[in-house]
Design a protein around this motif. Sequence first.
Motif, PDB file in Angstrom:
ATOM      1  N   MET A  71       0.868  -1.171   0.000  1.00 36.83           N
ATOM      2  CA  MET A  71       0.000   0.000   0.000  1.00 36.83           C
ATOM      3  C   MET A  71       0.909   1.225   0.000  1.00 36.83           C
ATOM      4  SD  MET A  71      -3.009   1.106   2.686  1.00 36.83           S
ATOM      5  CE  MET A  71      -1.951   1.584   4.044  1.00 36.83           C
ATOM      6  N   SER A  72       0.422   2.290  -0.612  1.00 36.60           N
ATOM      7  CA  SER A  72       1.226   3.505  -0.664  1.00 36.60           C
ATOM      8  C   SER A  72       0.326   4.732  -0.583  1.00 36.60           C
ATOM      9  CB  SER A  72       2.023   3.533  -1.969  1.00 36.60           C
ATOM     10  OG  SER A  72       2.905   4.620  -1.993  1.00 36.60           O
ATOM     11  N   TRP A  73       0.856   5.771   0.002  1.00 40.50           N
ATOM     12  CA  TRP A  73       0.183   7.065   0.052  1.00 40.50           C
ATOM     13  C   TRP A  73       0.875   7.982  -0.950  1.00 40.50           C
ATOM     14  CZ3 TRP A  73       1.037   4.230   4.446  1.00 40.50           C
ATOM     15  CH2 TRP A  73      -0.036   4.059   5.327  1.00 40.50           C
ATOM     16  N   GLU A  74       0.113   8.846  -1.615  1.00 41.68           N
ATOM     17  CA  GLU A  74       0.692   9.890  -2.449  1.00 41.68           C
ATOM     18  C   GLU A  74       0.543  11.200  -1.692  1.00 41.68           C
ATOM     19  OE1 GLU A  74      -0.697  11.862  -6.462  1.00 41.68           O
ATOM     20  OE2 GLU A  74       0.191   9.881  -6.841  1.00 41.68           O
ATOM     21  N   SER A 119      -0.665   9.513 -17.694  1.00 45.14           N
ATOM     22  CA  SER A 119      -1.934  10.144 -17.325  1.00 45.14           C
ATOM     23  C   SER A 119      -1.814  11.020 -16.087  1.00 45.14           C
ATOM     24  CB  SER A 119      -3.008   9.069 -17.093  1.00 45.14           C
ATOM     25  OG  SER A 119      -2.642   8.242 -15.997  1.00 45.14           O
ATOM     26  N   LYS A 120      -0.757  10.829 -15.301  1.00 43.95           N
ATOM     27  CA  LYS A 120      -0.563  11.667 -14.107  1.00 43.95           C
ATOM     28  C   LYS A 120       0.115  12.986 -14.451  1.00 43.95           C
ATOM     29  CE  LYS A 120      -0.553   8.592 -10.248  1.00 43.95           C
ATOM     30  NZ  LYS A 120       0.079   8.438  -8.947  1.00 43.95           N
ATOM     31  N   GLY A 121       0.701  13.078 -15.637  1.00 45.83           N
ATOM     32  CA  GLY A 121       1.350  14.312 -16.058  1.00 45.83           C
ATOM     33  C   GLY A 121       2.661  14.595 -15.344  1.00 45.83           C
ATOM     34  N   ALA A 122       3.219  13.623 -14.654  1.00 46.75           N
ATOM     35  CA  ALA A 122       4.477  13.814 -13.927  1.00 46.75           C
ATOM     36  C   ALA A 122       5.616  13.200 -14.717  1.00 46.75           C
ATOM     37  CB  ALA A 122       4.390  13.173 -12.548  1.00 46.75           C
ATOM     38  N   ARG A 123       6.827  13.700 -14.510  1.00 45.97           N
ATOM     39  CA  ARG A 123       7.986  13.146 -15.212  1.00 45.97           C
ATOM     40  C   ARG A 123       8.706  12.091 -14.383  1.00 45.97           C
ATOM     41  NH1 ARG A 123      10.247  18.050 -13.207  1.00 45.97           N
ATOM     42  NH2 ARG A 123      12.268  17.657 -12.263  1.00 45.97           N
ATOM     43  N   GLY A 124       8.365  12.010 -13.111  1.00 43.45           N
ATOM     44  CA  GLY A 124       9.003  11.028 -12.239  1.00 43.45           C
ATOM     45  C   GLY A 124       8.313  11.016 -10.896  1.00 43.45           C
ATOM     46  N   GLU A 125       8.941  10.344  -9.957  1.00 43.55           N
ATOM     47  CA  GLU A 125       8.374  10.247  -8.624  1.00 43.55           C
ATOM     48  C   GLU A 125       9.501  10.110  -7.611  1.00 43.55           C
ATOM     49  OE1 GLU A 125       4.799   7.812  -6.407  1.00 43.55           O
ATOM     50  OE2 GLU A 125       5.910   6.777  -7.976  1.00 43.55           O
ATOM     51  N   ARG A 126       9.256  10.635  -6.433  1.00 43.14           N
ATOM     52  CA  ARG A 126      10.145  10.421  -5.294  1.00 43.14           C
ATOM     53  C   ARG A 126       9.402   9.488  -4.359  1.00 43.14           C
ATOM     54  NH1 ARG A 126      11.124  15.060  -2.256  1.00 43.14           N
ATOM     55  NH2 ARG A 126      13.205  14.315  -1.798  1.00 43.14           N
ATOM     56  N   GLY A 127      10.120   8.559  -3.738  1.00 41.17           N
ATOM     57  CA  GLY A 127       9.436   7.598  -2.887  1.00 41.17           C
ATOM     58  C   GLY A 127      10.242   7.191  -1.676  1.00 41.17           C
ATOM     59  N   ALA A 128       9.558   6.668  -0.690  1.00 46.73           N
ATOM     60  CA  ALA A 128      10.170   6.147   0.532  1.00 46.73           C
ATOM     61  C   ALA A 128       9.332   4.957   0.993  1.00 46.73           C
ATOM     62  CB  ALA A 128      10.220   7.224   1.618  1.00 46.73           C
ATOM     63  N   TRP A 129      10.006   3.970   1.623  1.00 48.87           N
ATOM     64  CA  TRP A 129       9.322   2.760   2.052  1.00 48.87           C
ATOM     65  C   TRP A 129       9.662   2.431   3.497  1.00 48.87           C
ATOM     66  CZ3 TRP A 129      11.543   3.704  -2.579  1.00 48.87           C
ATOM     67  CH2 TRP A 129      10.731   3.552  -3.712  1.00 48.87           C
ATOM     68  N   PHE A 130       8.691   1.849   4.185  1.00 48.51           N
ATOM     69  CA  PHE A 130       8.897   1.395   5.559  1.00 48.51           C
ATOM     70  C   PHE A 130       7.986   0.204   5.805  1.00 48.51           C
ATOM     71  CE2 PHE A 130       5.487   4.489   5.632  1.00 48.51           C
ATOM     72  CZ  PHE A 130       4.550   3.963   6.518  1.00 48.51           C
ATOM     73  N   ASN A 136       4.344  -5.565   6.925  1.00 43.31           N
ATOM     74  CA  ASN A 136       3.793  -5.095   5.653  1.00 43.31           C
ATOM     75  C   ASN A 136       4.646  -3.945   5.136  1.00 43.31           C
ATOM     76  OD1 ASN A 136       1.342  -6.758   5.623  1.00 43.31           O
ATOM     77  ND2 ASN A 136       0.759  -5.530   7.394  1.00 43.31           N
ATOM     78  N   MET A 137       5.035  -4.007   3.863  1.00 46.85           N
ATOM     79  CA  MET A 137       5.821  -2.936   3.248  1.00 46.85           C
ATOM     80  C   MET A 137       4.877  -1.852   2.759  1.00 46.85           C
ATOM     81  SD  MET A 137       8.918  -1.888   2.292  1.00 46.85           S
ATOM     82  CE  MET A 137       9.988  -3.258   1.951  1.00 46.85           C
ATOM     83  N   LEU A 138       5.066  -0.639   3.269  1.00 47.85           N
ATOM     84  CA  LEU A 138       4.229   0.508   2.920  1.00 47.85           C
ATOM     85  C   LEU A 138       5.096   1.569   2.266  1.00 47.85           C
ATOM     86  CD1 LEU A 138       2.243   0.650   6.279  1.00 47.85           C
ATOM     87  CD2 LEU A 138       1.638  -0.571   4.174  1.00 47.85           C
ATOM     88  N   GLY A 139       4.525   2.316   1.352  1.00 51.24           N
ATOM     89  CA  GLY A 139       5.278   3.334   0.637  1.00 51.24           C
ATOM     90  C   GLY A 139       4.619   4.692   0.722  1.00 51.24           C
ATOM     91  N   ILE A 140       5.425   5.682   0.421  1.00 53.62           N
ATOM     92  CA  ILE A 140       4.950   7.064   0.307  1.00 53.62           C
ATOM     93  C   ILE A 140       5.564   7.607  -0.982  1.00 53.62           C
ATOM     94  CG2 ILE A 140       4.823   9.332   1.411  1.00 53.62           C
ATOM     95  CD1 ILE A 140       5.787   7.948   3.990  1.00 53.62           C
ATOM     96  N   GLY A 141       4.770   8.243  -1.807  1.00 51.92           N
ATOM     97  CA  GLY A 141       5.277   8.776  -3.065  1.00 51.92           C
ATOM     98  C   GLY A 141       4.856  10.207  -3.290  1.00 51.92           C
TER      99      GLY A 141
END
Length: 145
Positions: A71-74, A119-130, A136-141
């Motif tokens: 699961m991940s949060w944006e 479709s998101k119009g972004a060129r990339g993403e920054r992310g972190a995981w814990f 359970n592996m969770l992410g933030i982007g």
Amino acid sequence: MSADDRQTLAQGRVATRLPAQDLARARRFYSERLGLEPVDERPGGLLYRCGGTEFVVFRSAGASPGTFTQMSWEVDDLDRVVSELGRRGVVFENVELPGMLGGGRTRDGIAEVEGNYPSKGARGERGAWFRDSEGNMLGIGQPVF
């Protein structure tokens, strides 16, 4: 019944389910580390809502392998969220994945990921995981525009 009247998965809502071997321990983690409280509960399950979506942490005899993001949060400000969660005791993973910039590794718990969905119009993403208390592996982007 016409095809328009039938419920399909495309019209359904997606809801994440995360297993917990110790539901009380998981509840403490989500409260103390992530600042989240369940909006509802039933025997063996806790319902959380974030940003108009929901997820459930449920008592399970099985355990997550924690080898992939479940699961991940944006978010709009990844640095601020990572800093706050780190202050609360969340430990971020050092990961190495294809498609990551800067040698393919996280730096200070944050990765720079090339590309994003057009479709998101972004060129990339920054992310972190814990990992949560149950593995359970969770992410933030954060999309990079």
